[in-house]
Design a protein around this motif. Structure first.
Motif, short mmCIF file in Angstrom:
data_model
loop_
_atom_site.label_atom_id
_atom_site.label_comp_id
_atom_site.label_asym_id
_atom_site.label_seq_id
_atom_site.Cartn_x
_atom_site.Cartn_y
_atom_site.Cartn_z
N THR A 234 4.56 0.22 -27.12
CA THR A 234 4.53 0.08 -25.66
C THR A 234 5.70 -0.76 -25.15
O THR A 234 6.37 -0.39 -24.19
CB THR A 234 3.21 -0.57 -25.22
N LEU A 238 14.06 0.03 -26.00
CA LEU A 238 14.51 1.42 -25.84
C LEU A 238 15.88 1.60 -26.47
O LEU A 238 16.59 0.63 -26.71
CB LEU A 238 14.52 1.77 -24.35
N ARG A 283 5.77 4.59 -25.21
CA ARG A 283 6.45 3.46 -24.59
C ARG A 283 5.91 3.26 -23.17
O ARG A 283 5.32 4.19 -22.59
CB ARG A 283 7.96 3.74 -24.50
#
Ligand code: SF4
Length: 424
Positions: A234, A238, A283
């Motif tokens: 989560t 990135l 995510r």
């Protein structure tokens, strides 16, 4: 090709030289500052001499039919594993900012950067000595068809004295390979790196690198035949966008992004369920949309390949697609392609008066949003239409559609569905 290869290699060397010099001079300045200060002042200022670790993330190519390493003037798709790992290094630098450790990241994708030769390995050694940095080699995201090349590189690096890490689907799913590599002094990394990487680097820096690392911090997820631990992603970093890396591809305005991992299905030939598990993890969708906007605004990214193995099964496709559609409505150019299973778009005609099922409403919503968000292509796996073969391969999601004589409406919505022998 050879002239272009030399030119490209030279450009990469120059670029890396700039990166290396900047880091080395920073470290040198810190050291010089510490030397110049009076001892009493130095003890109050806590000047730290930086220990720099140059991490090479290497994506091996593969051998062609006559044993040559395949590589190309321009690539088609950047490798998502490399950019995710680069982001983990950024996170480590943030975490250890005050502890005198600095990671440099070098991405080497053999498909576009060219083969790593014995002379390349010697040059890496000499450059590290010249710059006063340590080096660690990470063979990253190695798939089974790349394993022979990855293994050969790993052994060459070990013989040259480098610490070597080896990760990817092949070692994660094949214990015999892990045993062989570990016997050769190569550290294997099983599964996803997010919750492993920090500990592994700390162990290396503490001179206690282990023969193997696997995910212990996460949730339990079913596989095709048992259970594994997979990380919660989560809040995971990135992918890092590297503009120089993207310029080695046909379109430097396109990059990759994984928004979720895992696949609930059990196709017998596929390793996704065994390495990433059958529990979907995603995510933070707001972070994903922020990343997409930032990629467009600051890196000129206009097109994405969402590499989720089955984006339709992502728990967060709806807010992500809504965010992408809103970005386009703001006047930004954005398109993307994705991988989905057949249920994303396969549903038959409704009888007059028949209410839509919840599954149908979900599929229709997905298609409408995907089109609004700029989807132009979807990879859907139709390895066979033979029901007995589908049963034998436990690809039941396609079998059900076969039995219901479903209609693939994907093309009706201005998307292209690709028949795939590998995806979803
Ligand atoms: S082939 Fe596709 S649908 Fe089947 S298990 Fe692998 S990722 Fe999932």
């Amino acid at each position: 090709m050879s002239v272009l290869a030399v030119a490209l290699g030279g450009a990469v060397a120059i670029l890396l030289g700039v990166v290396f010099r900047r880091a080395a001079s920073t470290a040198g300045e810190l050291g010089a500052l510490a030397d110049a200060l009076p001892s009493a002042t130095a003890s109050r200022s806590h000047a730290i001499v930086c220990r720099t670790l140059r991490v090479y993330f290497i994506k091996p190519s593969k051998y062609d039919d006559v044993g040559r390493v395949q590589w190309f003037w321009k690539g088609v798709l950047p490798n998502n594993t490399l950019t995710v790992l680069a982001a983990l290094n950024d996170t480590y630098n943030e975490l250890r900012r005050d502890q005198g450790v600095y990671l440099e990241t070098v991405i080497w994708d053999e498909q576009v950067d060219g083969p790593i030769l014995p002379a390349t390995i010697r040059a890496m050694q000499e450059k590290a000595l010249e710059d006063g940095v340590e080096v660690i080699i990470g063979l990253a995201g190695v798939q089974t068809n790349q394993y022979p090349r990855g293994r050969d590189l790993a052994l060459q690096f070990r013989r040259a004295g480098f610490p070597v890490l080896f990760g990817g689907f092949h070692v994660s799913g094949h214990p015999e390979t892990r045993a062989f590599l570990e016997d050769c002094g190569i550290t294997t990394v099983v599964g996803e790196a997010e919750t492993i990487w920090c500990e592994l680097l700390d162990d290396y820096l503490g001179d206690r690198l282990r023969p193997s690392y696997s995910v212990t911090d996460g949730i339990r997820a079913k596989t095709g035949s048992g259970e594994i631990t997979v990380p919660i992603i989560t809040g995971a970093q990135l992918p890092a966008i590297s503009d120089p890396y993207l310029h080695r591809f046909a379109s430097s305005t396109m990059t990759t992004l994984d928004t979720s991992r895992g696949c609930p299905f059990t196709c017998s030939y596929c390793s996704v369920k065994n390495v990433m598990g059958r529990t979907m993890r995603a995510r933070d969708p707001e972070a994903v949309v922020r990343w997409i906007r930032d990629a467009g605004d600051h890196h000129g990214i206009r097109s994405l390949f969402i590499v989720d193995d089955d984006f339709f099964r992502s728990p967060t496709w709806e807010p992500i697609l809504e965010g992408m559609a809103a970005y386009r409505r703001d006047g930004h150019e954005l398109s993307f392609m994705m991988q989905v299973d057949a249920e994303a778009a396969a549903f038959g005609e409704r009888a007059p008066g028949e209410p839509p099922s919840s599954q149908r409403r979900k599929s229709e919503r997905f298609l409408e949003l995907a089109a609004a968000a700029g989807c132009y292509s979807a990879f859907v796996g139709f390895e066979t239409f033979n029901p007995q073969n589908l049963l034998a391969a436990t690809k039941v999601q396609n079998l059900e559609k076969e039995q219901r004589r479903g209609k693939d409406e994907t093309s009706d919505r201005a998307l292209t569905a690709w028949r795939s022998t590998a995806a979803t």
